[in-house]
Design a protein around this motif. Structure first.
Motif, PDB file in Angstrom:
ATOM      1  N   THR A 105       8.500   3.417  -8.722  1.00 24.61           N
ATOM      2  CA  THR A 105       8.264   4.812  -8.753  1.00 24.61           C
ATOM      3  C   THR A 105       8.820   5.629  -7.963  1.00 24.61           C
ATOM      4  O   THR A 105      10.053   5.929  -7.460  1.00 24.61           O
ATOM      5  CB  THR A 105       6.788   4.989  -8.140  1.00 24.61           C
ATOM      6  OG1 THR A 105       7.034   3.999  -5.952  1.00 24.61           O
ATOM      7  CG2 THR A 105       5.215   3.480  -8.789  1.00 24.61           C
ATOM      8  N   ARG A 106       8.647   6.788  -8.157  1.00 30.41           N
ATOM      9  CA  ARG A 106       9.116   8.233  -7.662  1.00 30.41           C
ATOM     10  C   ARG A 106      10.710   7.586  -7.488  1.00 30.41           C
ATOM     11  O   ARG A 106      11.050   8.589  -7.062  1.00 30.41           O
ATOM     12  CB  ARG A 106       8.698   8.345  -5.820  1.00 30.41           C
ATOM     13  CG  ARG A 106       6.933   8.244  -5.322  1.00 30.41           C
ATOM     14  CD  ARG A 106       6.952   8.726  -4.136  1.00 30.41           C
ATOM     15  NE  ARG A 106       5.886   8.961  -3.883  1.00 30.41           N
ATOM     16  CZ  ARG A 106       5.453   7.534  -3.376  1.00 30.41           C
ATOM     17  NH1 ARG A 106       5.503   6.234  -3.189  1.00 30.41           N
ATOM     18  NH2 ARG A 106       3.970   7.773  -2.695  1.00 30.41           N
ATOM     19  N   MET A 107      10.557   8.159  -9.238  1.00 27.93           N
ATOM     20  CA  MET A 107      12.007   8.130  -9.554  1.00 27.93           C
ATOM     21  C   MET A 107      12.183   9.461  -9.804  1.00 27.93           C
ATOM     22  O   MET A 107      13.676   9.976  -9.511  1.00 27.93           O
ATOM     23  CB  MET A 107      12.312   7.751 -10.756  1.00 27.93           C
ATOM     24  CG  MET A 107      12.147   6.068 -10.495  1.00 27.93           C
ATOM     25  SD  MET A 107      13.708   5.193 -10.105  1.00 27.93           S
ATOM     26  CE  MET A 107      14.764   5.669 -11.005  1.00 27.93           C
ATOM     27  N   ASP A 108      10.529  10.423 -10.109  1.00 26.77           N
ATOM     28  CA  ASP A 108      11.409  11.660  -9.839  1.00 26.77           C
ATOM     29  C   ASP A 108      11.945  12.522  -8.775  1.00 26.77           C
ATOM     30  O   ASP A 108      12.797  13.358  -8.555  1.00 26.77           O
ATOM     31  CB  ASP A 108      10.067  12.547  -9.850  1.00 26.77           C
ATOM     32  CG  ASP A 108       9.141  11.941  -9.279  1.00 26.77           C
ATOM     33  OD1 ASP A 108       9.189  11.106  -9.232  1.00 26.77           O
ATOM     34  OD2 ASP A 108       7.949  12.808  -9.192  1.00 26.77           O
ATOM     35  N   GLY A 109      11.972  11.872  -7.757  1.00 28.17           N
ATOM     36  CA  GLY A 109      12.571  12.543  -5.862  1.00 28.17           C
ATOM     37  C   GLY A 109      13.287  11.563  -5.618  1.00 28.17           C
ATOM     38  O   GLY A 109      14.129  11.405  -4.770  1.00 28.17           O
TER      39      GLY A 109
ATOM     40  N   GLN B 295       0.718  -1.315  -0.320  1.00 30.32           N
ATOM     41  CA  GLN B 295      -0.175  -0.130   0.041  1.00 30.32           C
ATOM     42  C   GLN B 295       0.985   0.888  -0.032  1.00 30.32           C
ATOM     43  O   GLN B 295       1.591   1.507   0.885  1.00 30.32           O
ATOM     44  CB  GLN B 295      -0.863   0.191   0.884  1.00 30.32           C
ATOM     45  CG  GLN B 295      -2.084   1.274   1.485  1.00 30.32           C
ATOM     46  CD  GLN B 295      -2.981   0.584   2.283  1.00 30.32           C
ATOM     47  OE1 GLN B 295      -3.516  -0.500   2.466  1.00 30.32           O
ATOM     48  NE2 GLN B 295      -3.563   1.446   3.109  1.00 30.32           N
ATOM     49  N   GLY B 296       0.718   1.994  -1.037  1.00 28.41           N
ATOM     50  CA  GLY B 296       1.264   3.323  -0.374  1.00 28.41           C
ATOM     51  C   GLY B 296       1.967   3.446  -1.753  1.00 28.41           C
ATOM     52  O   GLY B 296       2.964   4.303  -2.172  1.00 28.41           O
ATOM     53  N   SER B 297       2.413   2.202  -2.662  1.00 28.16           N
ATOM     54  CA  SER B 297       3.076   2.498  -3.212  1.00 28.16           C
ATOM     55  C   SER B 297       3.523   2.974  -4.680  1.00 28.16           C
ATOM     56  O   SER B 297       4.572   3.297  -5.698  1.00 28.16           O
ATOM     57  CB  SER B 297       4.137   1.189  -3.641  1.00 28.16           C
ATOM     58  OG  SER B 297       3.108   0.003  -4.419  1.00 28.16           O
ATOM     59  N   GLY B 298       1.971   2.804  -4.835  1.00 27.83           N
ATOM     60  CA  GLY B 298       1.940   3.687  -5.580  1.00 27.83           C
ATOM     61  C   GLY B 298       1.235   3.108  -7.207  1.00 27.83           C
ATOM     62  O   GLY B 298       1.189   3.054  -8.283  1.00 27.83           O
ATOM     63  N   LYS B 299       1.189   1.694  -6.410  1.00 29.73           N
ATOM     64  CA  LYS B 299       0.403   0.747  -7.527  1.00 29.73           C
ATOM     65  C   LYS B 299      -0.906   1.199  -8.289  1.00 29.73           C
ATOM     66  O   LYS B 299      -1.205   1.289  -9.187  1.00 29.73           O
ATOM     67  CB  LYS B 299       0.317  -0.648  -6.540  1.00 29.73           C
ATOM     68  CG  LYS B 299      -0.304  -1.841  -7.121  1.00 29.73           C
ATOM     69  CD  LYS B 299      -0.504  -2.754  -6.417  1.00 29.73           C
ATOM     70  CE  LYS B 299      -1.275  -2.247  -4.841  1.00 29.73           C
ATOM     71  NZ  LYS B 299      -2.492  -1.724  -4.848  1.00 29.73           N
ATOM     72  N   THR B 300      -1.827   1.510  -7.273  1.00 25.21           N
ATOM     73  CA  THR B 300      -2.902   2.309  -8.465  1.00 25.21           C
ATOM     74  C   THR B 300      -2.474   3.501  -9.695  1.00 25.21           C
ATOM     75  O   THR B 300      -2.833   3.540 -10.429  1.00 25.21           O
ATOM     76  CB  THR B 300      -4.621   2.766  -7.492  1.00 25.21           C
ATOM     77  OG1 THR B 300      -4.601   0.914  -6.193  1.00 25.21           O
ATOM     78  CG2 THR B 300      -4.989   3.639  -8.048  1.00 25.21           C
ATOM     79  N   THR B 301      -1.757   4.265  -9.524  1.00 24.85           N
ATOM     80  CA  THR B 301      -2.038   5.356  -9.849  1.00 24.85           C
ATOM     81  C   THR B 301      -0.730   5.050 -11.132  1.00 24.85           C
ATOM     82  O   THR B 301      -1.365   5.502 -12.034  1.00 24.85           O
ATOM     83  CB  THR B 301      -0.733   6.338  -9.113  1.00 24.85           C
ATOM     84  OG1 THR B 301      -1.413   6.972  -7.902  1.00 24.85           O
ATOM     85  CG2 THR B 301      -0.197   7.689 -10.491  1.00 24.85           C
ATOM     86  N   SER B 302      -0.167   3.454 -11.195  1.00 22.24           N
ATOM     87  CA  SER B 302       0.603   3.025 -11.672  1.00 22.24           C
ATOM     88  C   SER B 302      -0.129   2.203 -12.917  1.00 22.24           C
ATOM     89  O   SER B 302       0.509   2.393 -13.978  1.00 22.24           O
ATOM     90  CB  SER B 302       2.166   1.761 -11.030  1.00 22.24           C
ATOM     91  OG  SER B 302       2.520   2.787 -10.755  1.00 22.24           O
TER      92      SER B 302
HETATM   93  P1  GDP Z   1      -1.273   2.333  -3.888  1.00 16.50           P
HETATM   94  O1  GDP Z   1      -1.470   2.172  -2.307  1.00 16.50           O
HETATM   95  O2  GDP Z   1       0.150   1.747  -4.127  1.00 16.50           O
HETATM   96  O3  GDP Z   1      -2.142   2.019  -4.623  1.00 16.50           O
HETATM   97  O4  GDP Z   1      -0.547   3.807  -4.529  1.00 16.50           O
HETATM   98  P2  GDP Z   1      -1.259   5.107  -5.040  1.00 16.50           P
HETATM   99  O5  GDP Z   1      -1.119   4.560  -6.327  1.00 16.50           O
HETATM  100  O6  GDP Z   1      -2.627   5.424  -4.452  1.00 16.50           O
HETATM  101  O7  GDP Z   1      -0.803   6.379  -5.369  1.00 16.50           O
HETATM  102  C1  GDP Z   1      -0.172   7.411  -4.001  1.00 16.50           C
HETATM  103  C2  GDP Z   1       0.870   8.532  -3.480  1.00 16.50           C
HETATM  104  O8  GDP Z   1       1.257   8.435  -4.705  1.00 16.50           O
HETATM  105  C3  GDP Z   1      -0.377   9.362  -4.608  1.00 16.50           C
HETATM  106  O9  GDP Z   1      -0.214  10.319  -3.869  1.00 16.50           O
HETATM  107  C4  GDP Z   1       0.214   9.481  -6.511  1.00 16.50           C
HETATM  108  O10 GDP Z   1       0.795  10.535  -6.223  1.00 16.50           O
HETATM  109  C5  GDP Z   1       1.952   9.267  -5.498  1.00 16.50           C
HETATM  110  N1  GDP Z   1       2.470   8.754  -6.716  1.00 16.50           N
HETATM  111  C6  GDP Z   1       2.067   7.424  -7.405  1.00 16.50           C
HETATM  112  N2  GDP Z   1       3.723   7.407  -8.222  1.00 16.50           N
HETATM  113  C7  GDP Z   1       4.540   8.491  -7.746  1.00 16.50           C
HETATM  114  C8  GDP Z   1       5.425   8.484  -8.478  1.00 16.50           C
HETATM  115  O11 GDP Z   1       6.270   7.733  -9.944  1.00 16.50           O
HETATM  116  N3  GDP Z   1       6.013   9.970  -8.182  1.00 16.50           N
HETATM  117  C9  GDP Z   1       5.422  10.739  -7.475  1.00 16.50           C
HETATM  118  N4  GDP Z   1       6.442  11.977  -7.054  1.00 16.50           N
HETATM  119  N5  GDP Z   1       4.160  10.659  -6.822  1.00 16.50           N
HETATM  120  C10 GDP Z   1       3.776   9.158  -7.554  1.00 16.50           C
END
Ligand code: GDP
Length: 297
Positions: A249-253, A110-117
């Motif tokens: 994810t978050r390679m931008d940071g 959770q929070g890894s960026g799975k849904t966004t990806s």
């Molecule tokens: P999940 O719980 O794994 O499904 O995570 P989410 O997809 O909800 O992402 C959690 C947070 O990380 C959200 O605010 C996204 O916008 C952010 N996020 C996801 N991928 C990236 C990324 O590559 N870069 C940045 N800066 N933020 C990201």
């Protein structure tokens, strides 16, 4: 001022200019800089050791070329070895060669960026590959996770499986498969549940979903900012399911790239995509040479 690794390596070798071959002691001095830089980038220690040994072996005894300084020559050897460690020059493609609906299962904490990806990759498939995609959220743990995917789907113009409250992940997976077949979907992306820690229930759920959907790709999403933790998470997942790749994810940071370096070496799994921001198109096919450049500076 902080010198880049390239500068530091160059400095070690400047005194060597014009001599015959790269000497062991000079290479070892240079590798001390490499070692420090990799450890500062949070690369796992065994990976650093292996890397340094390999590069040393390759560099010692090489004739110094006329066209470049010895420093540049070693920078090139280190660069090539970094690229190799990150997966080489070829970019790993998604394997979609199966009878449709081809399933991509997204897994991770959770929070890894799975849904966004999931939404980012669906958008890529639609726009760059002309695929008819559909997404389904199997995340019944996190409140509003299914709703979040639906909203993202609307944003990127990719259909999502209608939400039916109270269904279990395996039921949703079964329904998603049926629906995808009926609608002649090319690629079905399954966004599985995440949890705060790797646990058996999570793994069992993933395996049950995989048994139903027979995914062609199982992509693990990990947060590069968590460094070695990301690599540990990947190792746990790789031991349980047949991962076909990693989305970092978050390679931008992440200016350091340590997770990327250790990932391939520790798990043997290719990094297929890099997330580079919050927006739906902030995703790139993973380029080893860019990360190598960041580390060398
Ligand atoms: P999940 O719980 O794994 O499904 O995570 P989410 O997809 O909800 O992402 C959690 C947070 O990380 C959200 O605010 C996204 O916008 C952010 N996020 C996801 N991928 C990236 C990324 O590559 N870069 C940045 N800066 N933020 C990201």
């Amino acid at each position: 001022m902080f010198d880049s690794l390239s500068d530091r390596l160059g400095g070690v070798f400047d005194k060597l200019r014009g001599r015959g071959a790269l000497k062991e002691q000079d290479v070892r001095d240079a590798m001390r800089e490499v070692r420090i830089a990799l450890l500062e980038a949070d690369v796992a220690l065994p990976v650093v050791r292996r890397f340094v040994d390999q590069v040393t072996e390759k560099a010692v005894g090489q004739s110094v070329l006329r066209s470049v300084t010895p420093g540049q020559q070693v920078v090139k050897i280190v660069n090539d070895a970094l690229v190799e460690m990150l997966g080489g020059d070829t970019t790993p493609e998604l394997d979609l060669n199966a009878t449709p609906p081809v399933v991509i299962m997204m897994v991770g904490l959770q929070g890894s960026g799975k849904t966004t990806s999931t939404a980012k990759i669906a958008k890529l498939l639609k726009e760059k590959h002309g695929k008819k995609a559909m997404m389904a959220s199997l995340d019944v743990n996190r409140p509003a996770a299914q709703e979040q995917l639906k909203v993202l789907g609307e944003q990127v113009g990719v259909a999502t499986l209608p939400i039916i409250a109270g269904q279990q992940p395996t039921e949703i997976a079964t329904r998603a498969m049926q629906s995808a077949k009926l609608q002649a979907i090319d690629v079905l992306l399954l966004d599985t549940a995440g949890r705060l820690h790797v646990d058996q229930q999570l793994m069992d759920e993933m395996k049950a979903v995989a048994a139903i959907s027979n995914p062609r790709e199982t992509l693990l999403v990990v947060d590069s900012l968590t460094g070695q933790d990301a690599v540990n998470v990947a190792q746990s997942f790789a031991g349980e399911v047949d991962l076909t790749g990693v989305v970092l994810t978050r390679m931008d940071g992440d200016a350091r790239g340590g997770a990327a370096l250790s990932m391939r070496a520790v798990t043997g799994k290719p990094i297929k995509f890099a997330g580079t921001g919050e927006k739906a198109d902030a995703i790139e096919v993973f380029h080893p040479s860019r990360v190598a450049n960041r580390i060398l500076g």
